[in-house]
Motif scaffolding. Structure first.
Motif, PDB file in Angstrom:
ATOM      1  N   GLU A  89      11.571 -31.705   6.981  1.00 63.05           N
ATOM      2  CA  GLU A  89      11.755 -32.950   6.226  1.00 63.05           C
ATOM      3  C   GLU A  89      11.502 -32.746   4.727  1.00 63.05           C
ATOM      4  O   GLU A  89      10.808 -33.530   4.074  1.00 63.05           O
ATOM      5  N   ILE A  90      12.095 -31.684   4.193  1.00 55.93           N
ATOM      6  CA  ILE A  90      11.963 -31.384   2.765  1.00 55.93           C
ATOM      7  C   ILE A  90      13.119 -32.052   2.027  1.00 55.93           C
ATOM      8  O   ILE A  90      14.290 -31.779   2.328  1.00 55.93           O
ATOM      9  N   PRO A  91      12.851 -32.918   1.079  1.00 52.29           N
ATOM     10  CA  PRO A  91      13.925 -33.677   0.417  1.00 52.29           C
ATOM     11  C   PRO A  91      14.743 -32.817  -0.541  1.00 52.29           C
ATOM     12  O   PRO A  91      14.256 -31.823  -1.098  1.00 52.29           O
ATOM     13  N   ASP A  92      15.987 -33.240  -0.751  1.00 50.88           N
ATOM     14  CA  ASP A  92      16.868 -32.545  -1.691  1.00 50.88           C
ATOM     15  C   ASP A  92      16.295 -32.549  -3.099  1.00 50.88           C
ATOM     16  O   ASP A  92      16.516 -31.621  -3.870  1.00 50.88           O
ATOM     17  N   SER A  93      15.571 -33.603  -3.442  1.00 55.07           N
ATOM     18  CA  SER A  93      15.004 -33.694  -4.789  1.00 55.07           C
ATOM     19  C   SER A  93      14.044 -32.536  -5.056  1.00 55.07           C
ATOM     20  O   SER A  93      14.012 -31.982  -6.166  1.00 55.07           O
ATOM     21  N   TYR A  94      13.259 -32.153  -4.047  1.00 58.32           N
ATOM     22  CA  TYR A  94      12.354 -31.013  -4.205  1.00 58.32           C
ATOM     23  C   TYR A  94      13.155 -29.724  -4.370  1.00 58.32           C
ATOM     24  O   TYR A  94      12.851 -28.895  -5.236  1.00 58.32           O
ATOM     25  N   ILE A  95      14.187 -29.546  -3.543  1.00 54.67           N
ATOM     26  CA  ILE A  95      14.991 -28.321  -3.599  1.00 54.67           C
ATOM     27  C   ILE A  95      15.644 -28.170  -4.970  1.00 54.67           C
ATOM     28  O   ILE A  95      15.646 -27.090  -5.562  1.00 54.67           O
ATOM     29  N   GLU A  96      16.172 -29.273  -5.492  1.00 54.29           N
ATOM     30  CA  GLU A  96      16.811 -29.235  -6.811  1.00 54.29           C
ATOM     31  C   GLU A  96      15.806 -28.910  -7.914  1.00 54.29           C
ATOM     32  O   GLU A  96      16.073 -28.082  -8.800  1.00 54.29           O
ATOM     33  N   ALA A  97      14.640 -29.530  -7.863  1.00 54.78           N
ATOM     34  CA  ALA A  97      13.621 -29.295  -8.889  1.00 54.78           C
ATOM     35  C   ALA A  97      13.077 -27.877  -8.814  1.00 54.78           C
ATOM     36  O   ALA A  97      12.871 -27.212  -9.843  1.00 54.78           O
ATOM     37  N   GLU A  98      12.855 -27.393  -7.602  1.00 59.65           N
ATOM     38  CA  GLU A  98      12.309 -26.041  -7.444  1.00 59.65           C
ATOM     39  C   GLU A  98      13.339 -24.987  -7.825  1.00 59.65           C
ATOM     40  O   GLU A  98      12.997 -23.947  -8.410  1.00 59.65           O
ATOM     41  N   THR A  99      14.607 -25.246  -7.535  1.00 61.16           N
ATOM     42  CA  THR A  99      15.668 -24.324  -7.966  1.00 61.16           C
ATOM     43  C   THR A  99      15.697 -24.217  -9.478  1.00 61.16           C
ATOM     44  O   THR A  99      15.784 -23.106 -10.040  1.00 61.16           O
ATOM     45  N   ALA A 100      15.610 -25.351 -10.164  1.00 61.48           N
ATOM     46  CA  ALA A 100      15.604 -25.351 -11.631  1.00 61.48           C
ATOM     47  C   ALA A 100      14.385 -24.603 -12.172  1.00 61.48           C
ATOM     48  O   ALA A 100      14.477 -23.843 -13.148  1.00 61.48           O
ATOM     49  N   ARG A 101      13.243 -24.777 -11.520  1.00 63.79           N
ATOM     50  CA  ARG A 101      12.018 -24.107 -11.970  1.00 63.79           C
ATOM     51  C   ARG A 101      12.137 -22.597 -11.807  1.00 63.79           C
ATOM     52  O   ARG A 101      11.738 -21.824 -12.683  1.00 63.79           O
ATOM     53  N   GLN A 102      12.716 -22.173 -10.702  1.00 63.61           N
ATOM     54  CA  GLN A 102      12.852 -20.740 -10.464  1.00 63.61           C
ATOM     55  C   GLN A 102      13.896 -20.106 -11.384  1.00 63.61           C
ATOM     56  O   GLN A 102      13.765 -18.952 -11.782  1.00 63.61           O
ATOM     57  N   LEU A 103      14.917 -20.863 -11.745  1.00 69.59           N
ATOM     58  CA  LEU A 103      15.896 -20.351 -12.713  1.00 69.59           C
ATOM     59  C   LEU A 103      15.248 -20.138 -14.081  1.00 69.59           C
ATOM     60  O   LEU A 103      15.585 -19.184 -14.797  1.00 69.59           O
ATOM     61  N   LYS A 104      14.305 -21.009 -14.458  1.00 68.15           N
ATOM     62  CA  LYS A 104      13.576 -20.812 -15.713  1.00 68.15           C
ATOM     63  C   LYS A 104      12.725 -19.548 -15.658  1.00 68.15           C
ATOM     64  O   LYS A 104      12.631 -18.799 -16.633  1.00 68.15           O
ATOM     65  N   GLU A 105      12.122 -19.281 -14.495  1.00 70.07           N
ATOM     66  CA  GLU A 105      11.320 -18.068 -14.338  1.00 70.07           C
ATOM     67  C   GLU A 105      12.216 -16.827 -14.381  1.00 70.07           C
ATOM     68  O   GLU A 105      11.837 -15.793 -14.940  1.00 70.07           O
ATOM     69  N   ILE A 106      13.411 -16.925 -13.808  1.00 73.66           N
ATOM     70  CA  ILE A 106      14.360 -15.817 -13.876  1.00 73.66           C
ATOM     71  C   ILE A 106      14.713 -15.506 -15.330  1.00 73.66           C
ATOM     72  O   ILE A 106      14.753 -14.348 -15.751  1.00 73.66           O
ATOM     73  N   GLU A 107      14.947 -16.545 -16.111  1.00 73.56           N
ATOM     74  CA  GLU A 107      15.285 -16.346 -17.520  1.00 73.56           C
ATOM     75  C   GLU A 107      14.114 -15.711 -18.266  1.00 73.56           C
ATOM     76  O   GLU A 107      14.313 -14.831 -19.119  1.00 73.56           O
ATOM     77  N   ARG A 108      12.895 -16.141 -17.955  1.00 75.18           N
ATOM     78  CA  ARG A 108      11.710 -15.533 -18.587  1.00 75.18           C
ATOM     79  C   ARG A 108      11.626 -14.051 -18.270  1.00 75.18           C
ATOM     80  O   ARG A 108      11.371 -13.217 -19.138  1.00 75.18           O
ATOM     81  N   ARG A 109      11.855 -13.722 -17.007  1.00 72.72           N
ATOM     82  CA  ARG A 109      11.785 -12.316 -16.604  1.00 72.72           C
ATOM     83  C   ARG A 109      12.902 -11.492 -17.238  1.00 72.72           C
ATOM     84  O   ARG A 109      12.696 -10.339 -17.609  1.00 72.72           O
ATOM     85  N   ARG A 110      14.090 -12.088 -17.334  1.00 67.32           N
ATOM     86  CA  ARG A 110      15.185 -11.344 -17.961  1.00 67.32           C
ATOM     87  C   ARG A 110      14.831 -10.984 -19.402  1.00 67.32           C
ATOM     88  O   ARG A 110      15.063  -9.869 -19.855  1.00 67.32           O
ATOM     89  N   LYS A 111      14.269 -11.932 -20.126  1.00 66.90           N
ATOM     90  CA  LYS A 111      13.877 -11.655 -21.508  1.00 66.90           C
ATOM     91  C   LYS A 111      12.779 -10.609 -21.572  1.00 66.90           C
ATOM     92  O   LYS A 111      12.758  -9.745 -22.450  1.00 66.90           O
ATOM     93  N   SER A 112      11.842 -10.675 -20.630  1.00 62.21           N
ATOM     94  CA  SER A 112      10.718  -9.741 -20.613  1.00 62.21           C
ATOM     95  C   SER A 112      11.155  -8.337 -20.228  1.00 62.21           C
ATOM     96  O   SER A 112      10.764  -7.356 -20.858  1.00 62.21           O
ATOM     97  N   TYR A 113      11.984  -8.223 -19.200  1.00 64.65           N
ATOM     98  CA  TYR A 113      12.347  -6.915 -18.669  1.00 64.65           C
ATOM     99  C   TYR A 113      13.541  -6.280 -19.367  1.00 64.65           C
ATOM    100  O   TYR A 113      13.618  -5.058 -19.486  1.00 64.65           O
ATOM    101  N   CYS A 114      14.500  -7.105 -19.771  1.00 66.81           N
ATOM    102  CA  CYS A 114      15.814  -6.585 -20.142  1.00 66.81           C
ATOM    103  C   CYS A 114      16.161  -6.758 -21.609  1.00 66.81           C
ATOM    104  O   CYS A 114      17.333  -6.645 -21.980  1.00 66.81           O
ATOM    105  N   GLU A 115      15.172  -7.069 -22.465  1.00 67.15           N
ATOM    106  CA  GLU A 115      15.437  -7.249 -23.893  1.00 67.15           C
ATOM    107  C   GLU A 115      16.091  -5.991 -24.451  1.00 67.15           C
ATOM    108  O   GLU A 115      15.553  -4.894 -24.377  1.00 67.15           O
TER     109      GLU A 115
END
Length: 219
Positions: A89-115
């Motif tokens: 019973e996990i709502p779509d709103s959580y999935i959407e918010a968590e996906t956006a949060r993880q995409l921000k972390e991916i971008e942080r890692r890309r800048k950190s690792y791949c500059e």
């Protein structure tokens, strides 16, 4: 089989991948732990090393349990286990918010690792996608989908340890799968390593710097 550490696992795995050495291989590792495994494979195959940035979408009250995963790219790939989401019973709103949060972390890692590092050209080459182990397979499923879209001539999944049923399902998304250990009732991946410390961003950056650097960008 118990591995001393991720480097040991990578060297043992590399022995099973030597047949790919003359097929223009590129090694694409999932950070953080997959980079230490991929580094040894890249060195053995004289291949360049790059990253596939994937983040798990965890269950709210149990983050280590994968509800799905997301990877970066021009058009990012997302996988969500809808049956699990419904049963918990996990709502779509959580999935959407968590996906956006993880995409921000991916971008942080890309800048950190791949500059300053251009993306490795994958089209027309043998792409070897590597991690330090597979549990549910959610992150690896998304990683394979993302790399497949980049047009490799051959897509290879390489991991030291994975449960047999999960590995069988993932084989459908790859042209070849190489795995050293396929225990039933896997438990924690760390059980199969004597040293399974959480790698730091600095360790990942160091390994990438020591590996063969990408010299041309492309899909």
């Amino acid at each position: 089989m118990k591995f001393a550490d991720r480097g040991d696992a990578g060297r043992r795995l590399a022995d099973k991948l030597l047949h790919l050495k003359d097929r223009q291989p590129v090694v694409l590792a999932l950070p953080r732990g997959g980079v230490a495994v991929g580094f040894e494979i890249a060195r053995a195959l004289d291949a360049p090393l790059d990253l596939v940035l994937v983040r798990k979408i965890g269950v709210p009250w149990q983050p280590e349990l994968a509800l799905g995963a997301v990877t970066d790219g021009v058009s990012h790939e997302t996988f969500v286990d809808r049956d699990l989401a419904t049963s918990l019973e996990i709502p779509d709103s959580y999935i959407e918010a968590e996906t956006a949060r993880q995409l921000k972390e991916i971008e942080r890692r890309r800048k950190s690792y791949c500059e300053g590092r251009p993306a490795l050209k994958v089209a027309g080459r043998t792409a070897i996608v590597v991690d330090d182990g597979i549990a549910t397979g959610a992150t690896m499923r998304v990683a394979l989908q993302a790399v497949r879209r980049r047009g490799p001539a051959r897509l290879v999944l390489a991991v030291p340890v994975a449960p047999p049923d999960t590995l069988a399902a993932l084989r459908e998304g790859a042209d070849e799968a190489v795995c050293l250990e396929t225990p039933i009732g896997l438990g924690a991946i760390g059980f199969y390593y004597r040293d399974f410390h959480q790698m730091s961003d600095a360790e990942v950056t160091d390994l990438l710097a020591r590996a063969s650097c990408p010299t041309e960008s492309g899909p």
